[in-house]
Design a protein around this motif. Structure first.
Motif, short mmCIF file in Angstrom:
data_model
loop_
_atom_site.label_atom_id
_atom_site.label_comp_id
_atom_site.label_asym_id
_atom_site.label_seq_id
_atom_site.Cartn_x
_atom_site.Cartn_y
_atom_site.Cartn_z
N UNK A 52 0.81 -1.23 0.00
CA UNK A 52 0.00 0.00 0.00
C UNK A 52 0.84 1.27 0.00
N UNK A 53 1.97 1.25 0.70
CA UNK A 53 2.86 2.41 0.76
C UNK A 53 3.35 2.79 -0.64
N UNK A 54 3.83 1.81 -1.38
CA UNK A 54 4.36 2.07 -2.73
C UNK A 54 3.26 2.57 -3.66
N UNK A 55 2.07 2.02 -3.56
CA UNK A 55 0.98 2.42 -4.45
C UNK A 55 0.42 3.79 -4.07
N UNK A 56 0.47 4.14 -2.79
CA UNK A 56 0.10 5.50 -2.38
C UNK A 56 1.04 6.52 -3.01
N UNK A 57 2.33 6.21 -2.98
CA UNK A 57 3.33 7.10 -3.59
C UNK A 57 3.03 7.28 -5.07
N UNK A 58 2.64 6.19 -5.73
CA UNK A 58 2.29 6.27 -7.14
C UNK A 58 1.14 7.21 -7.40
N UNK A 215 12.15 -1.15 4.42
CA UNK A 215 11.33 -1.14 3.20
C UNK A 215 10.88 0.27 2.83
N UNK A 216 11.36 1.28 3.56
CA UNK A 216 10.97 2.65 3.26
C UNK A 216 11.77 3.25 2.12
N UNK A 217 11.35 4.42 1.69
CA UNK A 217 12.05 5.14 0.64
C UNK A 217 11.35 5.14 -0.70
N UNK A 218 10.16 4.50 -0.76
CA UNK A 218 9.45 4.43 -2.04
C UNK A 218 9.00 5.80 -2.54
N UNK A 219 8.90 6.78 -1.63
CA UNK A 219 8.47 8.13 -2.06
C UNK A 219 9.48 8.76 -3.01
N UNK A 220 10.70 8.25 -3.02
CA UNK A 220 11.71 8.74 -3.97
C UNK A 220 11.36 8.40 -5.41
#
Length: 481
Positions: A52-58, A215-220
């Protein structure tokens, strides 16, 4: 031009994201805390958090496709300029423990390059270790003010090499039984399900922060959303592929660690020397001696040194480059004739130096210092992720205004707020529980209290400094008027 810019497919997106998020240290550090039961923890954290974190960033990146400031711009567009400033400050100041840890990792890698083992730092007293860390940090801080192009090239080369080494470790470890059928595994009962079930107690909950940090950092990845050929399809596919790649590396990497290190008797220096020792053992089994150890140590040294120097400048430029005079005083925005943010560098140097020197007050063993700084980093840095989830909540609070983005993760307003709230609460929960040390208070009371107090005081003070800056800026404005 638009057509040329949109050349990324899902495979390219997944590789970029994987390189931003993952590293071999994530496998070693979490195995050191949980043993082989971390396999189950990896599955849980990937499903309930990273996806969900990665898809929110998307979705946020697609919604604000013209904005290049990432989280700060997301908050500015969905809330207020004041909150956007605090988001920018959080993203900058939470790098302080990260930078302090890098100087430590650089010295560890240097010891393995020079001596071929992990004994160098073990032989040092705490004052000597702190002195060397300060020297390494201040030297790289000075180099970062020079904007050396060589650092960028070395960083890119070392980053690519580190990715290769991480994947190579998994391949060599997992394939080891094929060339040595009689291999004696370090961990017993790897064929039993019970070996992989964590003990879900309070101590386990204190280790979640390191998983979240890993697993953080996907906002980049936000700038790449609209560079995809078809953002609505390619980006989520790329993110899911990235999650699968992270999952495969985390799980099989943990298997590899369990084959080499007893999950029930984890060495005290595993966080510090585990990756090097693993490559040493693999090299011996595969008949290539210590070549892998040397290559890994060199890539670590070059990669971490360049990351430290470049991160100082890049994060400072993002934070202070277009700083609002209503929130940041002029002295902090001051530039030299060559464009260097002089006082920004001084503030960075002071904060990191204080953090590096803190172990003088209560830690005596090198491995205690490594554990403390690794876990402190895992507590402080994820607080910046909170702004991603907050921006997602704000987005759905004004849903009618933003529901026409090229890529949408969740179409229901209430569900969007609920998912954003889940990510926020889970991250905050992990950070708070991570403040409690995994140390036996009865045997090591001084280290327990030092770790506990610094785990609380450090993030509070770092974030609180951001509250002072707007007050100083207002005083400055009044003085001018």
């Amino acid at each position: 031009m638009e057509k040329n810019n949109k050349q990324l497919n899902w495979a390219m997106i997944s590789l970029i994201a994987f390189n931003l998020v993952w590293g071999l240290g994530n496998v070693v550090n979490n195995y050191a805390q949980q043993g082989l039961s971390v396999v189950t923890s990896w599955v849980i954290i990937l499903v309930i958090y990273l996806i969900p974190y990665a898809l929110m960033v998307g979705q946020l990146g697609a919604t604000f496709k013209e904005q290049e400031g990432g989280v700060t711009d997301w908050i500015a567009n969905t809330s207020t300029k004041r909150l956007a400033f605090f988001a920018a400050w959080t993203y900058w100041v939470t790098q302080i423990p990260y930078l302090a840890q890098k100087s430590q990792v650089i010295l560890i890698s240097l010891g393995w390059i020079v001596q071929g083992n992990g004994d160098f730092l073990s032989s040092l007293s705490t004052p000597a270790l702190v002195g060397l860390e300060l020297l390494a940090f201040l030297l790289l801080l000075y180099l970062s003010t020079k904007g050396l192009k060589a650092l960028k090239y070395l960083g890119t080369l070392a980053g690519g090499s580190m990715l290769v080494m991480s994947l190579l470790f998994i391949l060599l470890a997992v394939a080891l039984p094929a060339i040595k059928p009689d291999l004696q595994l370090a961990t017993a009962n790897m064929d039993k399900v019970s070996t992989y079930i964590p003990k879900f107690d309070f101590v386990y909950l204190t280790t979640i922060a390191l998983l979240v940090f890993s697993v953080g950092g996907a906002e980049s990845m936000s700038p790449y959303v609209n560079k995809a050929k078809n953002p609505a399809k390619e980006f989520p596919k790329g993110m899911i592929a990235m999650v699968i790649m992270v999952g495969v590396c985390a799980i099989f990497g943990s298997f590899g660690m369990a084959m080499l290190f007893d999950s029930n008797n984890i060495p005290a220096d595993l966080m510090r020397n585990g990756a090097y020792q693993a490559f040493d053992v693999l090299g011996q089994h595969w008949g290539i001696g210590r070549l892998l150890v040397f290559i890994y140590a060199v890539t670590q040294f070059l990669g971490q040194a360049s990351v430290l120097a470049l991160n100082v400048d890049s994060h400072m430029q993002i934070f202070l480059g277009s700083a609002d005079k209503d929130f940041i005083p002029g002295w902090l925005r001051k530039r030299s004739k060559t464009g260097t943010l002089v006082n920004g560098y001084i503030l960075t140097g002071v904060l990191v130096s204080i953090l590096i020197a803190l172990p003088l007050l209560g830690l005596k063993q090198i491995d205690s210092i490594v554990h403390w700084l690794t876990n402190l980093n895992a507590i402080v840095l994820p607080t910046s992720y909170l702004w991603v989830f907050l921006a997602f909540i704000f987005l759905y609070r004004n849903w009618d205004q933003y529901k026409n983005a090229q890529y949408i993760f969740i179409k229901n307003k209430k569900l969007g707020i609920l998912i954003g709230g889940w990510g926020f609460c889970f991250t905050a929960f992990a950070c708070i529980l991570g403040m409690f040390p995994q140390i036996d208070m009865g045997k090591q009371p001084t280290e327990w209290w030092f770790t506990f107090l610094t785990n609380i005081i450090t993030p509070v003070l770092l974030l609180a400094i951001g509250l002072i800056l707007p007050w100083l800026a207002r005083r400055e404005q009044k003085a001018k008027n």
